[in-house]
Design a protein around this motif. Structure first.
Motif, mmCIF file in Angstrom:
data_model
loop_
_atom_site.group_PDB
_atom_site.id
_atom_site.type_symbol
_atom_site.label_atom_id
_atom_site.label_comp_id
_atom_site.label_asym_id
_atom_site.label_seq_id
_atom_site.Cartn_x
_atom_site.Cartn_y
_atom_site.Cartn_z
ATOM 1 N N THR A 275 0.894 -1.162 -0.110
ATOM 2 C CA THR A 275 0.045 -0.259 -0.179
ATOM 3 C C THR A 275 1.059 1.317 -0.018
ATOM 4 O OG1 THR A 275 -0.199 -0.077 2.343
ATOM 5 C CG2 THR A 275 -1.864 -1.144 1.120
ATOM 6 N N ALA A 276 0.326 2.285 -0.627
ATOM 7 C CA ALA A 276 1.150 3.388 -0.937
ATOM 8 C C ALA A 276 0.545 4.734 -1.454
ATOM 9 C CB ALA A 276 2.318 3.139 -1.959
ATOM 10 N N THR A 277 1.151 5.747 -1.059
ATOM 11 C CA THR A 277 0.362 6.966 -1.742
ATOM 12 C C THR A 277 1.197 7.363 -2.883
ATOM 13 O OG1 THR A 277 -0.276 7.626 0.551
ATOM 14 C CG2 THR A 277 -0.319 9.541 -1.139
ATOM 15 N N HIS A 278 0.616 8.127 -4.127
ATOM 16 C CA HIS A 278 1.372 8.175 -5.088
ATOM 17 C C HIS A 278 1.659 9.725 -5.050
ATOM 18 C CE1 HIS A 278 0.952 8.563 -9.740
ATOM 19 N NE2 HIS A 278 2.316 8.236 -9.574
ATOM 20 N N THR A 279 2.924 9.691 -4.622
ATOM 21 C CA THR A 279 3.533 11.418 -4.490
ATOM 22 C C THR A 279 4.483 11.888 -5.605
ATOM 23 O OG1 THR A 279 4.814 10.748 -2.633
ATOM 24 C CG2 THR A 279 2.691 11.383 -2.217
ATOM 25 N N LEU A 286 3.130 8.451 -15.399
ATOM 26 C CA LEU A 286 2.085 9.557 -14.833
ATOM 27 C C LEU A 286 2.814 10.421 -13.950
ATOM 28 C CD1 LEU A 286 -0.434 6.662 -13.684
ATOM 29 C CD2 LEU A 286 -0.756 8.331 -15.671
ATOM 30 N N GLY A 287 2.157 11.771 -13.726
ATOM 31 C CA GLY A 287 2.525 12.555 -12.602
ATOM 32 C C GLY A 287 1.828 12.149 -11.430
ATOM 33 N N PRO A 288 2.237 12.803 -10.346
ATOM 34 C CA PRO A 288 1.671 12.262 -9.154
ATOM 35 C C PRO A 288 0.303 12.498 -8.780
ATOM 36 C CG PRO A 288 3.286 14.357 -8.793
ATOM 37 C CD PRO A 288 3.285 13.806 -10.095
ATOM 38 N N THR A 289 -0.589 11.788 -8.453
ATOM 39 C CA THR A 289 -1.947 11.926 -8.149
ATOM 40 C C THR A 289 -2.358 11.977 -6.731
ATOM 41 O OG1 THR A 289 -2.381 9.591 -7.836
ATOM 42 C CG2 THR A 289 -2.302 10.437 -10.124
ATOM 43 N N GLY A 290 -1.595 11.664 -5.792
ATOM 44 C CA GLY A 290 -1.715 12.044 -4.358
ATOM 45 C C GLY A 290 -2.825 10.932 -3.945
ATOM 46 N N ARG A 291 -3.184 9.940 -4.681
ATOM 47 C CA ARG A 291 -3.928 8.799 -4.215
ATOM 48 C C ARG A 291 -3.372 7.541 -3.665
ATOM 49 N NH1 ARG A 291 -8.304 7.836 -9.187
ATOM 50 N NH2 ARG A 291 -8.595 10.083 -9.788
#
Length: 338
Positions: A275-279, A286-291
């Motif tokens: 699990t991770a946050t896309h920063t 892809l650019g960062p989504t923060g998701r």
């Protein structure tokens, strides 16, 4: 009914081959012999999760047989073991057939295709009670001549079996070797978890950090379509590890439902495993989504000459991209309309 790991491997190896060759209208009968009535099936997006042999036949196998009536299964790795009291058989290989009719919106080619799989089957009481099946659907899209993503950094193509020819673990395993293989895998994974991306992130730091003590100098890392295959630690770092860790610097890994060793083969996997946050940007273009995302991942390892020589990594890229706001199958439909 199988009574030990070796018998279970032989039973399931043969049974899954029969299932793959059941053909249109034949899945239900084979599934009834392989699966418990309320078995859970978890697969790559867009197949995802279902329960019961009837649902598995209707949603998974009959549509696949309609697309590839001459389907067959070709295992490269078959391994078994017990984790937390649960018995597992795990496999890597390819389903092979002529792609006669569209499947999941992927256009038929009329040519031979190879659908890559990583699968983990939990067996209880002589029946499968849960299957986790990461089929590389994005790679099938590639074989159909369409590519809805930026170019992969690694090399795309079929995965080979272990260089030693020891993938089909159908003979008795050395228990000490099995334990050592799994211990080495967990030690290597421990170095990855301990690495501090924010403080130490960088190519040279990844090359120098303790993971290097576990990898063979001729290591091969076989990633899913979208990432591709890399060779050597520098190739692994440049073509996968560094872009991945930049994109997901705060990962939590090791969330495993399976950890087994079988001779020179070890297997781990989770649903999700990471699990991770896309920063960060760059991974898969892809650019960062923060998701916040969860990644369905399996790892199969070959231990050779005291080190990890090869690593096969089924990863559900389509599901990961859906979580990041990219519907690859919708892109595919758009490409077909054009």
């Amino acid at each position: 009914m199988p009574t030990n790991h070796l018998e279970t491997k032989h039973w399931l190896h043969a049974g899954l081959a029969r299932l793959a060759e059941a053909g249109p209208g034949g899945a239900a009968a084979v599934l009834a012999n392989l699966y418990a009535p309320d078995a859970e099936w978890r697969g790559a997006h867009p197949l995802n999760e279902m329960r019961g042999a009837e649902a598995i036949a209707a949603a998974v196998w009959e549509p696949l047989f309609a697309a590839c009536p001459d389907l067959e299964r070709r295992d490269l790795i078959v391994a078994a073991g017990t984790f937390e009291g649960r018995d597992y058989v795990a496999a890597v290989g390819h389903y092979c057939g002529v792609f006669h009719a569209d499947w999941l919106g992927i256009p038929a080619t009329g040519r031979t295709v190879y659908l890559r799989y990583g699968e983990v089957h939990e067996v209880r009481g002589g029946r499968i009670v849960q299957s986790s099946c990461l089929w590389d659907i994005l790679d099938l899209i590639r074989q159909a001549g369409l590519w809805p993503l930026p170019p992969s950094l690694g090399a795309e193509g079929m995965w080979p079996g272990p260089i030693t020819g020891e993938g089909l673990r159908l003979a008795p395993a050395n228990s000490a070797q099995s334990a050592a293989s799994l211990a080495q895998t967990l030690a290597m994974q421990g170095t990855l978890g301990a690495f501090r991306d924010h403080e130490d992130a960088g190519r040279e730091e990844l090359l120098a950090m303790p993971q290097r003590a576990h990898w063979h100098e001729r290591m091969m890392w076989y990633g899913p379509a979208g990432i591709g295959t890399t060779r050597g630690l520098p190739g692994f770092v440049d073509q996968h590890q560094l872009p991945f860790r930049i994109a997901f610097p705060n990962r939590k890994g090791g969330q495993h439902y399976i950890r087994i060793g079988d001779g020179p083969i070890s297997v781990t996997g989770g649903w999700p495993s990471v699990t991770a946050t896309h920063t960060g940007g760059g991974f898969l273009g892809l650019g960062p989504t923060g998701r916040l995302v969860g990644m369905r991942v399996m790892d199969f390892y070959l231990h050779h000459e005291g080190l990890i020589r090869e690593n096969w990594v089924p990863l559900d890229i389509l599901d990961l991209l859906m979580q990041l706001g990219v519907d690859v199958l919708a892109r595919l439909r758009d490409l077909r309309r054009r």
